[in-house]
Motif scaffolding. Structure first.
Motif, PDB file in Angstrom:
ATOM      1  N   GLU A  37       0.887  -1.178   0.000  1.00 52.37           N
ATOM      2  CA  GLU A  37       0.000   0.000   0.000  1.00 52.37           C
ATOM      3  C   GLU A  37       0.917   1.217   0.000  1.00 52.37           C
ATOM      4  OE1 GLU A  37      -3.731  -1.696   2.657  1.00 52.37           O
ATOM      5  OE2 GLU A  37      -2.443  -0.148   3.493  1.00 52.37           O
TER       6      GLU A  37
ATOM      7  N   GLU B  51       1.462   4.954   0.575  1.00 48.91           N
ATOM      8  CA  GLU B  51       0.976   6.231   1.118  1.00 48.91           C
ATOM      9  C   GLU B  51       2.001   7.310   0.776  1.00 48.91           C
ATOM     10  OE1 GLU B  51      -1.692   4.857   4.956  1.00 48.91           O
ATOM     11  OE2 GLU B  51       0.379   5.456   5.340  1.00 48.91           O
TER      12      GLU B  51
ATOM     13  N   GLU C 269      -6.057  10.175   1.933  1.00 47.20           N
ATOM     14  CA  GLU C 269      -5.770   9.518   3.225  1.00 47.20           C
ATOM     15  C   GLU C 269      -6.101  10.467   4.373  1.00 47.20           C
ATOM     16  OE1 GLU C 269      -4.780   7.586   5.565  1.00 47.20           O
ATOM     17  OE2 GLU C 269      -4.365   5.639   4.649  1.00 47.20           O
TER      18      GLU C 269
ATOM     19  N   GLU D  46      -3.280   7.710  -0.955  1.00 44.21           N
ATOM     20  CA  GLU D  46      -2.846   6.313  -0.938  1.00 44.21           C
ATOM     21  C   GLU D  46      -3.259   5.636  -2.232  1.00 44.21           C
ATOM     22  OE1 GLU D  46      -3.401   3.975   2.631  1.00 44.21           O
ATOM     23  OE2 GLU D  46      -3.984   2.234   1.428  1.00 44.21           O
TER      24      GLU D  46
END
Ligand code: GLU
Ligand code: MG
Length: 436
Positions: A126, A128, A173, A180
């Motif tokens: 993921e 970010e 986010e 993200e």
């Protein structure tokens, strides 16, 4: 696509920076076999303009050799050249893998996983990141936050698709100007390749719009941290999800349970590989969902490793969607080293037949020290030197690297630490924000 333009031969080094040398497209075919020379000492670069003491000196070279399956062309900007790159393995002159090749660090861990369990890793990071540039603030997770970067968000989705990465979500986010992006999981080495590629593609999309994407673990002292959580599962020879066992109360299979236990056992020492920069320790810690303890949990976002059951009501989709998540990693780590360390820690748990730790269902910071001890929950290191100490004390983790790799890797990490000694936290974070 025109015959002109440059193809970057690229690789991710110890500090997770994607370095490159570029060749004219007309010469690319010829480079597929021979690659390009690169001073081995380059592996001792910090993310800044410093080179740590290293065992190589001015003579040693490795060959950065393209992996054709990773060749990526993103040609979606009418007024600027395509982003074109291919990822490389670092080879010795005789064609064998260089012992400090980070891609091979993952390859050998995956080989051992396959050899010992018959399983393949399926993984996805993921991503970010913070967008800096001319961009107003907006509430967390809001439509406004996403529409403020509508062009960028669209470009990212398109560019990832063109790259063959299958974007799954592009979203605002929690942090101000933090976003993200998630992509579909990939098998084996491609899990690492696609993490490197996704970051470069996202960076490029921002760059083309006069913005900048920073994946730094903690861009600003008073802002939200950027994680690089890893979702993963195992595939058996028939392509079924070998992580799941609906008959066990945890939902996890025997192999996944022992794997989790191995990760929990080695998590504090692994931080030197997965949360490996001075900036990482401004992010790691309780109460921010970036985790401060080597705890295991089901769903628990304050745990270092958690089970993520699927929410689907369809039994087949539910089985396929069941996965595990490792939360301490950040983008100052090399993605191949993150996945390699994860696999090696889990394999150690499988070899030793470890039992699943007690699941923690609160923020471990809310427990008393005695409760944490009873549950076997240890604190994660609070600084890079602490993380290195823990690594040096953990014979299993130390054994994952050859003596040369360990020495040269730690050389870079010691220098990164030294560069920040006596420096204001804000200045440290400014440097990391610029580098990542
Ligand atoms: N930004 C948090 C981190 O540093 C994670 C938040 C989330 O769970 O998405 O890891
Ligand atoms: Mg997130």
């Amino acid at each position: 696509m025109s015959e002109h333009g440059l193809v970057m031969l690229a690789w991710s080094d110890y500090v997770g920076v994607t370095r490159c040398r570029a060749v004219p497209r007309s010469q690319f075919q010829g480079r597929l076999e021979t690659g390009l020379g690169w001073a081995a000492a380059g592996q001792a670069l910090t993310p800044f303009a410093d080179i740590a003491p290293n065992p190589w000196g001015p003579m040693s070279e490795v060959r950065q050799t393209p992996v054709p399956a990773t060749h990526t062309v993103v040609d979606i900007w009418p007024d600027s050249p395509a982003l074109e790159l291919v990822l490389c393995d670092s080879l010795n002159a005789d064609g064998s893998y260089w012992e400090c090749c980070t891609r091979n660090f993952l390859r050998s861990a995956l080989d051992d996983l396959r050899g010992e369990t018959g399983l393949e890793l399926l993984s996805a990071f993921e991503h970010e990141f913070l967008i800096t540039g001319d961009l107003p603030a907006a509430p967390p997770f809001s439509v406004e936050a996403l529409r403020n970067v509508a062009r960028l968000a669209d470009d990212i989705a398109l560019a990832l698709e063109v790259s063959g990465l299958t974007p799954e979500t592009v979203e605002p986010e929690y942090g101000v100007r933090q976003y993200e992006v998630t992509v579909a999981p990939s098998r084996g080495l491609a899990g690492g390749d696609n993490a490197v590629l996704a970051r470069e593609v996202i960076r490029e999309c921002a760059r083309r719009l006069g913005l900048r994407a920073s994946f730094s673990p903690k861009p600003f002292l008073d802002g939200v941290g950027n994680g690089a959580h890893v979702h993963f599962s195992f595939l058996d020879a028939e392509g079924r999800n070998a992580t799941v066992d609906p008959t066990h109360p945890s939902g996890a299979s025997a192999v996944a349970r022992a794997f989790i236990a191995g990760v929990v056992r080695h998590m504090p020492a692994m931080c030197a590989l997965v949360s490996p920069s001075p900036a990482s320790y401004y992010r790691l810690g309780p109460h921010h969902w970036s985790c401060g303890y080597a705890a295991f949990g089901i769903q628990n976002r304050e745990a270092s490793i958690r089970i993520c059951p699927s929410t689907s009501t369809d039994p087949t989709a539910r089985e396929r969607g069941f996965n595990l998540e490792l939360r301490p990693p950040d983008a100052s780590a090399n993605p191949y080293m993150v996945l390699g360390a994860l696999v090696r820690a889990g394999l150690a748990g499988i070899r030793d037949g470890l039992e699943l730790p007690v699941a923690c269902d609160v923020d471990p910071a809310e427990l008393s020290e005695a409760e944490r001890q009873r549950m076997g929950i240890r604190e994660l290191p609070g600084s890079l030197p602490e993380a290195i100490d823990l690594l040096l004390k953990d014979a299993e983790v130390r054994s994952w690297m050859s003596p040369t790799m360990l020495e040269s890797y730690l050389g870079v990490k010691y220098l990164e630490h030294e560069l920040t000694v006596g420096e204001d936290a804000a200045d440290t974070l400014t440097r990391y924000r610029a580098a990542y």
